[in-house]
Structures are given as structure tokens and as C-alpha cells.
Design a protein around this motif. Structure first.
Motif, PDB file in Angstrom:
ATOM      1  N   GLN A  32       1.098  -1.190   0.072  1.00  0.00           N
ATOM      2  CA  GLN A  32       0.450  -0.091  -0.274  1.00  0.00           C
ATOM      3  C   GLN A  32       1.224   1.531  -0.041  1.00  0.00           C
ATOM      4  N   GLY A  33       2.037   1.564   1.348  1.00  0.00           N
ATOM      5  CA  GLY A  33       2.779   2.311   1.076  1.00  0.00           C
ATOM      6  C   GLY A  33       3.844   2.116  -0.091  1.00  0.00           C
ATOM      7  N   LEU A  34       3.991   1.753  -1.203  1.00  0.00           N
ATOM      8  CA  LEU A  34       4.682   2.009  -2.950  1.00  0.00           C
ATOM      9  C   LEU A  34       3.061   2.384  -4.219  1.00  0.00           C
ATOM     10  N   ARG A  35       2.433   1.997  -3.662  1.00  0.00           N
ATOM     11  CA  ARG A  35       0.784   2.194  -4.403  1.00  0.00           C
ATOM     12  C   ARG A  35       0.362   3.657  -3.908  1.00  0.00           C
ATOM     13  N   LEU A 172      11.136   3.592  -2.238  1.00  0.00           N
ATOM     14  CA  LEU A 172      11.645   2.983  -3.326  1.00  0.00           C
ATOM     15  C   LEU A 172      11.003   3.182  -4.264  1.00  0.00           C
ATOM     16  N   ARG A 173       9.996   3.936  -4.173  1.00  0.00           N
ATOM     17  CA  ARG A 173       8.912   3.378  -5.822  1.00  0.00           C
ATOM     18  C   ARG A 173      10.038   3.856  -6.673  1.00  0.00           C
ATOM     19  N   PRO A 174      11.138   4.473  -7.254  1.00  0.00           N
ATOM     20  CA  PRO A 174      12.053   4.532  -8.482  1.00  0.00           C
ATOM     21  C   PRO A 174      12.485   3.609  -9.046  1.00  0.00           C
ATOM     22  N   VAL A 175      12.484   2.102  -7.699  1.00  0.00           N
ATOM     23  CA  VAL A 175      12.862   0.522  -8.256  1.00  0.00           C
ATOM     24  C   VAL A 175      11.412  -0.429  -8.962  1.00  0.00           C
ATOM     25  N   PHE A 176      10.458   0.360  -7.821  1.00  0.00           N
ATOM     26  CA  PHE A 176       9.126  -0.233  -8.981  1.00  0.00           C
ATOM     27  C   PHE A 176       8.380   0.920  -9.094  1.00  0.00           C
ATOM     28  N   ALA A 177       9.466   1.072 -10.376  1.00  0.00           N
ATOM     29  CA  ALA A 177       8.826   1.812 -11.577  1.00  0.00           C
ATOM     30  C   ALA A 177       8.740   1.119 -13.312  1.00  0.00           C
ATOM     31  N   ARG A 178       9.532  -0.402 -12.258  1.00  0.00           N
ATOM     32  CA  ARG A 178       9.700  -1.047 -13.398  1.00  0.00           C
ATOM     33  C   ARG A 178       8.400  -2.143 -13.371  1.00  0.00           C
TER      34      ARG A 178
END
Length: 208
Positions: A32-35, A172-178
Motif C-alpha cells: 500500500q505504501g508503494l502504491r 522505493l518507488r523509483p525501483v518499482f517504476a519497472r
């Protein structure tokens, strides 16, 4: 440091040591934090739930839980079923890129559905009761009149962890841009959920 603060520090340390481990609740908060989706509500549900359980254990509910194996058995099977379904959903997202594309397009889950899922992941997990009510409650009792300082420290540790995990995940969102990163995360979540579901089912079959 005064005895009261020592008790609070002990509660803080033990509370963090029990909660800082990958599990159903932490995986959900991280996702949820990543989204950036309903983070405040999810964090609040988790920390308030933990605080309630810690207070209950400190007040003596731990003894009641250990004397009600039938209740724990029912909770084990219910929790196993829920975690299995949630794990299969995560596996589906990991195996089907189309599902990730839909999420990336901005589909959001409603607040009620998110809070309900968070409550289920918290309250249908017998490990939560064993850690917070039984273990923390029992240890709090060893501090006598300072047991509430110990409980307060444990609750503070829970609040710090969930707030840090929920709001810190955005770093960590830049990492999960992929999309591939999301697939790896969902694969890990699926494995954790299925493993927890299996352990709960085995525990339930053994009588709690």
C-alpha cells in the motif's frame, strides 16, 4: 534511566523484534505504501489493532487465549483460507503482466475494501495473538506495577514500525517504476502468504 523507562525500553525492543519480520501484515502495508494508496488508514488500522492486543495481553487476556484451543483452531483455518486466497491473487499478478498494466494505469481499490483486507490480515492471523497477547502480555506481567510502561514501549515500537514502513515505502518507488520489480514483490508476497496459510492449516489440524 529509571525503572519505568527501562521497562518501556524493554517493551520497545521486544515489540520491534517481533514485528520487524516479513509477514502478511507487513507485506500488505509495504504494498500500500508503494502504491500510495490509503496509507494513513492502513497504518492506523495496524497500529491501533496492535495496541488493543498488547493492552489486552497486559491486562491478562493471554491466559484466556491459551485456555481456548478450539477458538484458536477456528481462527487458524479461517486465517489459512484467507491468506491462501490473497497469496493466489498475488501469484496471479506476478504471472500475468496484464494485471500489472491495469494497476499501473491507476486502478485504485476502495477505502472500505482496503481497510477490510487489512483487518482480516491482522485479526485472522493467530500469530498476532501469540506474539502480542500471549508473549508480550506474559512478559509485561513480569514487570509488576511497571507492566504498563512495558506495554507502552511495545505499542510505541509497533506504531514506529508501521508508520515507517507505510510512509517510507515511497522511497522505493523509483525501483518499482519497472513492472518487473512489482512482479518480484508479488511473487515474494505470494510465497509468504501461501507459506503462512500452510503453517496455519497445519497448526489448526494439530488443534491450535
Amino acid at each position: 534511566m529509571t525503572p519505568a523507562l527501562l521497562a518501556a525500553a524493554a517493551g520497545l525492543g521486544l515489540g520491534l523484534s517481533l514485528i520487524v519480520a516479513i509477514g502478511a501484515q507487513n507485506a500488505f502495508v509495504l504494498r500500500q505504501g508503494l502504491r500510495l494508496e490509503h496509507v494513513a488508514a492502513v497504518v492506523t488500522v495496524c497500529l491501533v489493532s496492535d495496541a488493543v492486543l498488547i493492552v489486552a495481553g497486559t491486562a491478562g487476556a493471554g491466559a484466556l487465549v491459551t485456555r481456548a484451543p478450539d477458538v484458536l483452531t477456528v481462527v487458524c483455518f479461517a486465517g489459512a483460507a484467507f491468506l491462501l486466497v490473497y497469496g493466489l491473487m498475488a501469484a496471479r499478478r506476478a504471472l500475468r503482466p496484464a494485471a500489472l498494466v491495469t494497476e499501473a494505469a491507476g486502478r485504485r481499490v476502495g477505502l472500505v475494501a482496503t481497510v477490510t483486507t487489512c483487518l482480516a490480515l491482522t485479526w485472522l492471523n493467530p500469530h498476532v495473538y501469540l506474539d502480542t497477547v500471549v508473549l508480550l502480555g506474559s512478559l509485561a506481567g513480569t514487570y509488576g506495577e511497571r507492566r504498563w510502561w512495558f506495554a507502552g514501549g511495545a505499542a510505541l515500537g509497533s506504531a514506529l514500525w508501521f508508520a515507517g514502513l507505510g510512509y517510507g515505502a515511497r522511497l522505493l518507488r523509483p525501483v518499482f517504476a519497472r513492472p518487473s520489480a512489482w512482479r518480484v514483490l508479488d511473487a515474494v508476497i505470494a510465497v509468504v502468504m501461501v507459506a503462512l496459510a500452510t503453517s496455519l492449516a497445519v497448526r489448526g489440524a494439530a488443534g491450535g
